[in-house]
Design an enzyme around this catalytic site. Sequence first.
Site, PDB file in Angstrom:
ATOM      1  N   CYS A  60      -1.102  -3.205   0.603  1.00 31.24           N
ATOM      2  CA  CYS A  60       0.218  -3.701   0.997  1.00 31.24           C
ATOM      3  C   CYS A  60       0.231  -4.018   2.479  1.00 31.24           C
ATOM      4  O   CYS A  60       0.342  -3.114   3.322  1.00 31.24           O
ATOM      5  CB  CYS A  60       1.293  -2.676   0.648  1.00 31.24           C
ATOM      6  SG  CYS A  60       2.957  -3.197   1.113  1.00 31.24           S
TER       7      CYS A  60
ATOM      8  N   CYS B 134       3.428  -3.119   4.240  1.00 29.17           N
ATOM      9  CA  CYS B 134       3.574  -1.672   4.424  1.00 29.17           C
ATOM     10  C   CYS B 134       2.746  -1.180   5.610  1.00 29.17           C
ATOM     11  O   CYS B 134       3.217  -0.349   6.398  1.00 29.17           O
ATOM     12  CB  CYS B 134       3.124  -0.921   3.174  1.00 29.17           C
ATOM     13  SG  CYS B 134       3.952  -1.382   1.651  1.00 29.17           S
ATOM     14  N   ASP B 135       1.517  -1.685   5.749  1.00 23.94           N
ATOM     15  CA  ASP B 135       0.556  -1.078   6.661  1.00 23.94           C
ATOM     16  C   ASP B 135       0.016  -2.005   7.735  1.00 23.94           C
ATOM     17  O   ASP B 135      -0.777  -1.574   8.583  1.00 23.94           O
ATOM     18  CB  ASP B 135      -0.621  -0.513   5.853  1.00 23.94           C
ATOM     19  CG  ASP B 135      -0.180   0.530   4.834  1.00 23.94           C
ATOM     20  OD1 ASP B 135       0.691   1.340   5.181  1.00 23.94           O
ATOM     21  OD2 ASP B 135      -0.699   0.523   3.706  1.00 23.94           O
TER      22      ASP B 135
END
Length: 312
Positions: free
Chosen positions: A132, A135-136
Amino acid sequence: MSKNKIIIIGSGPAGCTAAIYAARANLNPVVITGMSEGGQLIQTPDIQNWPGETSISGYDLMEKMINHAKSLGAEFISDEIHEADLSNRPFTLKGDAGEYQADTLVIATGANPRYLGLESEEKFKGNGVSACATCDGFFFRNQPVAVIGGGNTALTEALYLADICSNVYLVHRRDEFRAEKAVIDRVQQKITEGKITPVYNAVVSDILGSDLQGVSGVRVKYKDGKEEEISVNGVFVAIGHIPNTGIFADQVQTDEGTIITGTDPKYRTSTSVPGVFAAGDCADSHYRQAITSAGTGCQSALDAEKFLQENN
């Protein structure tokens, strides 16, 4: 063990929307949330394509949806279903915390990212390996990273990371990308700008690094047998998703794990088992968007309501 009019398995956008519509139809829905209330969307830090919300985190969006469903009377139960008997109505579900029965069932269990299956990949999950970018990606600001894949998801991840990271190596096993033309055109522009470096006809054979420093590179193997090591600090795997449908595999008709819907023309979200409906990513291998999941969640609840009226 009480019998319910409708049980919804999954609490992401599809499951919560189904719960909202089922509650408004006075079906007293029970939502079995799975491991985490809110589904995978809660891991997305910034959503900019949800109608009416210029920017909202996945956590905040799902909190709103869950609270909406609860305010209408939907009951949320934290449990993981590991066994289902769909051979007769009422359907029986067995979880870690209890056993449940329902006259109708909505499967909204979503899908999980597909990984490469490398031992080193497993070793570095959460320490340089991710599925992701939104996300990261922040953790790799101004650092080189690799994105694995050549479809829409991989190219979209690469575009997102290109504005954050120093360079994005886009590793694809073929000699051309398989994505929408508009997305490919945007990637080609980033290639021209030197922000994305395509690595064609190659697969990642190993992920390099150490326990202390995390990922330090990837080893790629080309079709001609040549191998090369590329220095990166992060690896983002974007090669598809695996529907969370294992416990239903032998009971409802699927296509490579994705539940086939529309088997009964009267109910758009019907499965091969009358009274069982499916919504969201577990029944959609193409769009996989929060808004389309919510749409099918709405349809599934309306279908279940109609089914109950016609069969009870």
